[in-house]
Scaffold this motif. Sequence first.
Motif, PDB file in Angstrom:
ATOM      1  N   ARG A  79       0.858  -1.184   0.000  1.00 18.39           N
ATOM      2  CA  ARG A  79       0.000   0.000   0.000  1.00 18.39           C
ATOM      3  C   ARG A  79       0.892   1.232   0.000  1.00 18.39           C
ATOM      4  N   SER A  80       0.683   2.088  -0.985  1.00 22.63           N
ATOM      5  CA  SER A  80       1.496   3.292  -1.140  1.00 22.63           C
ATOM      6  C   SER A  80       0.907   4.445  -0.335  1.00 22.63           C
TER       7      SER A  80
ATOM      8  N   VAL B 169      -3.252   0.257  -3.310  1.00 19.63           N
ATOM      9  CA  VAL B 169      -2.450  -0.963  -3.301  1.00 19.63           C
ATOM     10  C   VAL B 169      -1.747  -1.079  -4.645  1.00 19.63           C
ATOM     11  N   CYS B 170      -0.438  -1.303  -4.605  1.00 26.47           N
ATOM     12  CA  CYS B 170       0.370  -1.215  -5.831  1.00 26.47           C
ATOM     13  C   CYS B 170       1.108  -2.509  -6.142  1.00 26.47           C
TER      14      CYS B 170
ATOM     15  N   ALA C 248       8.620   1.958 -11.439  1.00 25.36           N
ATOM     16  CA  ALA C 248       7.237   2.269 -11.821  1.00 25.36           C
ATOM     17  C   ALA C 248       6.282   1.265 -11.195  1.00 25.36           C
ATOM     18  N   TYR C 249       5.122   1.787 -10.748  1.00 23.64           N
ATOM     19  CA  TYR C 249       4.121   0.944 -10.095  1.00 23.64           C
ATOM     20  C   TYR C 249       2.738   1.263 -10.654  1.00 23.64           C
ATOM     21  N   ILE C 250       1.867   0.265 -10.605  1.00 28.18           N
ATOM     22  CA  ILE C 250       0.479   0.438 -11.014  1.00 28.18           C
ATOM     23  C   ILE C 250      -0.403   0.248  -9.782  1.00 28.18           C
ATOM     24  N   CYS C 251      -1.451   1.053  -9.661  1.00 30.09           N
ATOM     25  CA  CYS C 251      -2.218   1.154  -8.420  1.00 30.09           C
ATOM     26  C   CYS C 251      -3.650   0.644  -8.581  1.00 30.09           C
ATOM     27  N   PHE C 252      -4.165   0.052  -7.503  1.00 26.26           N
ATOM     28  CA  PHE C 252      -5.515  -0.504  -7.488  1.00 26.26           C
ATOM     29  C   PHE C 252      -6.229  -0.080  -6.209  1.00 26.26           C
TER      30      PHE C 252
ATOM     31  N   SER D 113     -13.214   7.452 -19.551  1.00 27.96           N
ATOM     32  CA  SER D 113     -12.034   6.948 -18.855  1.00 27.96           C
ATOM     33  C   SER D 113     -11.019   8.067 -18.616  1.00 27.96           C
ATOM     34  N   PHE D 114     -10.110   7.828 -17.679  1.00 31.65           N
ATOM     35  CA  PHE D 114      -9.067   8.806 -17.375  1.00 31.65           C
ATOM     36  C   PHE D 114      -7.849   8.065 -16.832  1.00 31.65           C
ATOM     37  N   PHE D 115      -6.709   8.775 -16.784  1.00 33.40           N
ATOM     38  CA  PHE D 115      -5.536   8.246 -16.097  1.00 33.40           C
ATOM     39  C   PHE D 115      -4.964   9.321 -15.187  1.00 33.40           C
ATOM     40  N   LYS D 116      -4.211   8.864 -14.197  1.00 34.06           N
ATOM     41  CA  LYS D 116      -3.536   9.765 -13.276  1.00 34.06           C
ATOM     42  C   LYS D 116      -2.206   9.131 -12.905  1.00 34.06           C
ATOM     43  N   MET D 117      -1.103   9.830 -13.160  1.00 33.15           N
ATOM     44  CA  MET D 117       0.221   9.343 -12.783  1.00 33.15           C
ATOM     45  C   MET D 117       0.825  10.304 -11.759  1.00 33.15           C
ATOM     46  N   THR D 118       1.090   9.795 -10.570  1.00 31.56           N
ATOM     47  CA  THR D 118       1.752  10.574  -9.527  1.00 31.56           C
ATOM     48  C   THR D 118       3.233  10.210  -9.528  1.00 31.56           C
ATOM     49  N   ILE D 119       4.075  11.232  -9.514  1.00 35.06           N
ATOM     50  CA  ILE D 119       5.528  11.015  -9.560  1.00 35.06           C
ATOM     51  C   ILE D 119       6.143  11.631  -8.310  1.00 35.06           C
ATOM     52  N   LYS D 120       6.804  10.795  -7.518  1.00 34.04           N
ATOM     53  CA  LYS D 120       7.467  11.250  -6.294  1.00 34.04           C
ATOM     54  C   LYS D 120       8.976  11.242  -6.531  1.00 34.04           C
ATOM     55  N   ALA D 121       9.605  12.397  -6.360  1.00 34.25           N
ATOM     56  CA  ALA D 121      11.041  12.536  -6.594  1.00 34.25           C
ATOM     57  C   ALA D 121      11.769  12.833  -5.291  1.00 34.25           C
TER      58      ALA D 121
END
Length: 434
Positions: free
Chosen positions: A236-237, A243-244, A275-279, A333-341
């Motif tokens: 879990r992120s 959950v990833c 890279a991770y995919i989330c559910f 439909s849509f997408f969302k990509m969160t990037i943590k640096a």
Amino acid sequence: MAATSADRLDVIIFGASGFTGKYTVYEAVSVLNGLRWGVAGRNREKLQQVLKEMGAKAQKDLSQIPIIVADVFDEASLLEMAKRCRIVVNTAGPYRFYGEKVVSACIEAGTHHVDVSGEPQYMETMQLKYNERAKERGVYIVSACGFDSIPADMGVIFVEKNFDGVVNSVETFIESGMKDGAPTDVGNAGLNYGTWESAVFGLAHADELRAIRKGLFPRRLPKFYPVLKQRPLMFRSTEVDKVCLPFPGSDRSVVMRSQRFLYDNDKKRPVQMHAYICFPSWLVAITVAFFASIFGLMAKFQVGRRLLLQYPGFFSAGLASKSGPSEAAMENSFFKMTIKANGWPKSDRLAESTDQYTEPPNKTLSVRVTGPNPGYGATCVALLSTALTILRESDKMPGTGGVLPPAAAFSKTSLISELEKHEHGMKFEILANK
């Protein structure tokens, strides 16, 4: 007879009668406004039908759009097509089977080429075989120009431009779903059959990558510390409260190729990436992992591949189909990509890109890339926007040409601004800067 430079179209959309191709035609009406563009494929009647259908959808008469007959099994026709334009937008996949001859024809004709491949073996093989020749011919060949590689690769560039320091690592968390209030009977946006086919053969031949990369990068990068560790197989992120699982797509390979290019050419410290995919829940993630395990096992054997290709709906739990997703599902439909640096502030910058930090990273930045209809809206807009950027801003691109991943090609251009202009484009935004 080959077209003179004055007669050349700006853009030809090849494979325009395919699923991705026809929605690229629809988006071209707005993205390529003011340019001279045409469509190409092996069946004139099907191309005419696409122009009629997408013209009606866009409320625009496309009957005068030039049609070029070209077939991947007829190399002479591909060369003639390439000679008729400045850039080929190639939507005819799987690229493992159909891409190389188009790339070769474009290089021979002195014509740029972009595509939406998510197939690392194809992309890296093209770089290994054709990079030097493309440079000699002054041609840019850029793959991975759609969702999900553009959000990831250009997202890292967006992070670096806004970090005000040195980035050590990024992690990407991608989510997709249906908009709030979407009708319950539209189904899911899913995948068309070509994308499913690419995934099947890509996984089946994943072991080819080691030899390709050894030829492509005989000299290994130095190790940069601290090393970004892979997260657990399922977790879990806290970044997105989902959950990833590890993301199985080509994002990491595309980003690392861009970072390698920027290190070799600009002496920039390369950013590490996972890279991770989330559910939304553990149950969904476990179900996806179960189907993915079956998919991975079956793809290794010929009989398994045959079954996967014959019954895509069953083995993808309804995600993939030969007919592709419905219009209503795509539009909702849509997408969302969160990037943590993570990295270090400008005040801690080292003298040389190969120097090592002795203190752990103490600065973070979170950004988000979002967009609608990721498979056939945002993807098509991104693909056309990369073509537009090559035509308008080649002076801001590296060298005189080459086979490049997106960020290597477009890091100094206004591609991100172009993506943000369009209804089905992508939005890049800063969430938190600490």
